[in-house]
Design an enzyme around this catalytic site. Sequence first.
Site, PDB file in Angstrom:
ATOM      1  N   LYS A 194       0.841  -1.205   0.000  1.00 35.61           N
ATOM      2  CA  LYS A 194       0.000   0.000   0.000  1.00 35.61           C
ATOM      3  C   LYS A 194       0.878   1.258   0.000  1.00 35.61           C
ATOM      4  O   LYS A 194       0.553   2.247  -0.654  1.00 35.61           O
ATOM      5  CB  LYS A 194      -0.913   0.013   1.231  1.00 35.61           C
ATOM      6  CG  LYS A 194      -1.911  -1.140   1.238  1.00 35.61           C
ATOM      7  CD  LYS A 194      -3.330  -0.661   1.062  1.00 35.61           C
ATOM      8  CE  LYS A 194      -4.269  -1.727   0.514  1.00 35.61           C
ATOM      9  NZ  LYS A 194      -4.561  -2.810   1.440  1.00 35.61           N
TER      10      LYS A 194
ATOM     11  N   LYS B   7      -3.962 -11.256  -7.811  1.00 35.84           N
ATOM     12  CA  LYS B   7      -5.245 -11.470  -7.139  1.00 35.84           C
ATOM     13  C   LYS B   7      -6.348 -10.513  -7.597  1.00 35.84           C
ATOM     14  O   LYS B   7      -6.065  -9.406  -8.055  1.00 35.84           O
ATOM     15  CB  LYS B   7      -5.043 -11.406  -5.628  1.00 35.84           C
ATOM     16  CG  LYS B   7      -4.970 -10.024  -5.072  1.00 35.84           C
ATOM     17  CD  LYS B   7      -5.203 -10.038  -3.564  1.00 35.84           C
ATOM     18  CE  LYS B   7      -5.271  -8.604  -3.076  1.00 35.84           C
ATOM     19  NZ  LYS B   7      -5.839  -8.394  -1.794  1.00 35.84           N
TER      20      LYS B   7
ATOM     21  N   LYS C 186     -10.280  -4.904  -5.089  1.00 35.95           N
ATOM     22  CA  LYS C 186     -10.916  -3.619  -5.402  1.00 35.95           C
ATOM     23  C   LYS C 186      -9.893  -2.663  -5.977  1.00 35.95           C
ATOM     24  O   LYS C 186     -10.110  -2.027  -7.003  1.00 35.95           O
ATOM     25  CB  LYS C 186     -11.501  -3.001  -4.128  1.00 35.95           C
ATOM     26  CG  LYS C 186     -12.737  -3.699  -3.646  1.00 35.95           C
ATOM     27  CD  LYS C 186     -13.046  -3.336  -2.196  1.00 35.95           C
ATOM     28  CE  LYS C 186     -13.622  -4.526  -1.460  1.00 35.95           C
ATOM     29  NZ  LYS C 186     -13.510  -4.449  -0.017  1.00 35.95           N
TER      30      LYS C 186
HETATM   31  P1  TYM Z   1     -10.576  -6.712   2.758  1.00 37.09           P
HETATM   32  O1  TYM Z   1     -11.765  -5.876   2.610  1.00 37.09           O
HETATM   33  O2  TYM Z   1      -9.343  -6.329   2.063  1.00 37.09           O
HETATM   34  O3  TYM Z   1     -10.873  -8.203   2.362  1.00 37.09           O
HETATM   35  C1  TYM Z   1     -11.942  -8.890   2.934  1.00 37.09           C
HETATM   36  C2  TYM Z   1     -11.799 -10.387   2.811  1.00 37.09           C
HETATM   37  O4  TYM Z   1     -11.787 -10.788   1.449  1.00 37.09           O
HETATM   38  C3  TYM Z   1     -10.648 -11.599   1.219  1.00 37.09           C
HETATM   39  N1  TYM Z   1     -10.163 -11.395  -0.148  1.00 37.09           N
HETATM   40  C4  TYM Z   1      -9.747 -12.391  -0.926  1.00 37.09           C
HETATM   41  N2  TYM Z   1      -9.667 -13.705  -0.718  1.00 37.09           N
HETATM   42  C5  TYM Z   1      -9.216 -14.470  -1.731  1.00 37.09           C
HETATM   43  N3  TYM Z   1      -8.848 -13.967  -2.941  1.00 37.09           N
HETATM   44  C6  TYM Z   1      -8.913 -12.645  -3.188  1.00 37.09           C
HETATM   45  N4  TYM Z   1      -8.571 -12.168  -4.367  1.00 37.09           N
HETATM   46  C7  TYM Z   1      -9.364 -11.786  -2.164  1.00 37.09           C
HETATM   47  N5  TYM Z   1      -9.552 -10.441  -2.059  1.00 37.09           N
HETATM   48  C8  TYM Z   1     -10.042 -10.219  -0.811  1.00 37.09           C
HETATM   49  C9  TYM Z   1      -9.620 -11.166   2.231  1.00 37.09           C
HETATM   50  O5  TYM Z   1      -8.665 -12.184   2.453  1.00 37.09           O
HETATM   51  C10 TYM Z   1     -10.495 -10.901   3.433  1.00 37.09           C
HETATM   52  O6  TYM Z   1     -10.764 -12.112   4.116  1.00 37.09           O
HETATM   53  N6  TYM Z   1      -8.124  -6.723   6.888  1.00 37.09           N
HETATM   54  C11 TYM Z   1      -9.341  -7.379   6.435  1.00 37.09           C
HETATM   55  C12 TYM Z   1     -10.563  -6.840   7.145  1.00 37.09           C
HETATM   56  C13 TYM Z   1     -10.517  -7.117   8.591  1.00 37.09           C
HETATM   57  C14 TYM Z   1     -10.570  -8.391   9.215  1.00 37.09           C
HETATM   58  C15 TYM Z   1     -10.467  -8.148  10.607  1.00 37.09           C
HETATM   59  C16 TYM Z   1     -10.722  -9.680   8.743  1.00 37.09           C
HETATM   60  C17 TYM Z   1     -10.366  -6.195   9.559  1.00 37.09           C
HETATM   61  N7  TYM Z   1     -10.339  -6.812  10.782  1.00 37.09           N
HETATM   62  C18 TYM Z   1     -10.490  -9.190  11.524  1.00 37.09           C
HETATM   63  C19 TYM Z   1     -10.740 -10.710   9.664  1.00 37.09           C
HETATM   64  C20 TYM Z   1     -10.629 -10.469  11.035  1.00 37.09           C
HETATM   65  C21 TYM Z   1      -9.373  -7.229   4.925  1.00 37.09           C
HETATM   66  O7  TYM Z   1      -8.445  -7.537   4.291  1.00 37.09           O
HETATM   67  O8  TYM Z   1     -10.406  -6.759   4.324  1.00 37.09           O
END
Ligand code: TYM
Length: 331
Positions: free
Chosen positions: A111, A194, A197
């Site tokens: 990032k 991957k 967004k």
């Molecule tokens: P975020 O919004 O980036 O992603 C949310 C979830 O989607 C999964 N994900 C994917 N999995 C597989 N392949 C992909 N291409 C892909 N893109 C997104 C992410 O692995 C995630 O599970 N930091 C977290 C949000 C969060 C969280 C937490 C999660 C905040 N606190 C506590 C679990 C427990 C996140 O990445 O959000």
Amino acid sequence: MQTVLSGIRPTGDLHLGNYFGALRNFVRLQNDYNCFFFVADYHSLTTHPHPADIQNNVRKILSQYIASGLDPEKSTIYIQSDLVETAEFYMLMNMNAYIGELERVVSFKEKARQNPDNVNAGLLTYAVLMACDILIQRADLVPVGKDQEQHLEMTCKFARRFNNIYGVEYFKEPKAFSFGDHLVKVPGLDGSGKMGKSEGNGIYLIDSDKDIRKKVMKAVTDLGPQAPNSEKPEVIQNLFTLMELVSDKSTIEHFEAAWNDCSIRYGDMKKQLAEDIIKVVTPIRERINDIYNDTEYLDRVAKMGAEKARVNAQKTIQDVREIFGFRRIHY
Ligand code: TYM
């Protein structure tokens, strides 16, 4: 009973990566576990959303959660910022998190590289806040995609460190969870790794059939296999990886065989893949609008979720305050 917890940032609509990486696994667990799923709106602040957009972003994600099968009667669905206890916990835990280790987190480095003008302290301590989300509910299992594996390792590290510093056995170490033997990484169809967004290559749960067909047909491919049984290049493996998530076994076997004997036609494979994605997405998409428009219902879900989630959160923050040497608060 074991506790399951996960969350997603409200920074756009949900895509297949979110669905197969986190949501679907979570939905499958909600009958048998104590389940918490939240909207990570504090985390979304690292990219400075406009204040006027936040409520709507959250509502959008809540409606997409429920449309995907999250059941507010079975799972506790809540908004991260409704649990102010998390913010106090995060401040305390930051005292025992070190800049060096935070700077080495892969997602932070990525990032920071993508947005060199916005390397804020919240971005640096992203992993601490995520650990606090998990530890405040004392979660055992955390359904996430492969990209979150390192954050889960950090959570375990912070939990162990807390126990060591204060000589307690308070936090247990949670596990990243997926059905099957590995965490899922849903690929993008543009050959860029991957689906995400910020990558701009998402197939979204709100996409129309036409959009899905268009996106899949545009997937990057190559000239085709040059010899029988050859190894697949990444862009082709990506198509197969997606098929494994959405298609039935005989379809996958058909295209595997066609790859191996060099008769594969990518156009046919993409058409099939698009139809199989549409089959997964359609029933979800059909529910999203109705749920999204029912503001009263969504407010009720979030209120009920916050009340339930607050029970564990208050217990943990009281204990943590005491372990740090502060007084317990009388509410
Ligand atoms: P975020 O919004 O980036 O992603 C949310 C979830 O989607 C999964 N994900 C994917 N999995 C597989 N392949 C992909 N291409 C892909 N893109 C997104 C992410 O692995 C995630 O599970 N930091 C977290 C949000 C969060 C969280 C937490 C999660 C905040 N606190 C506590 C679990 C427990 C996140 O990445 O959000």
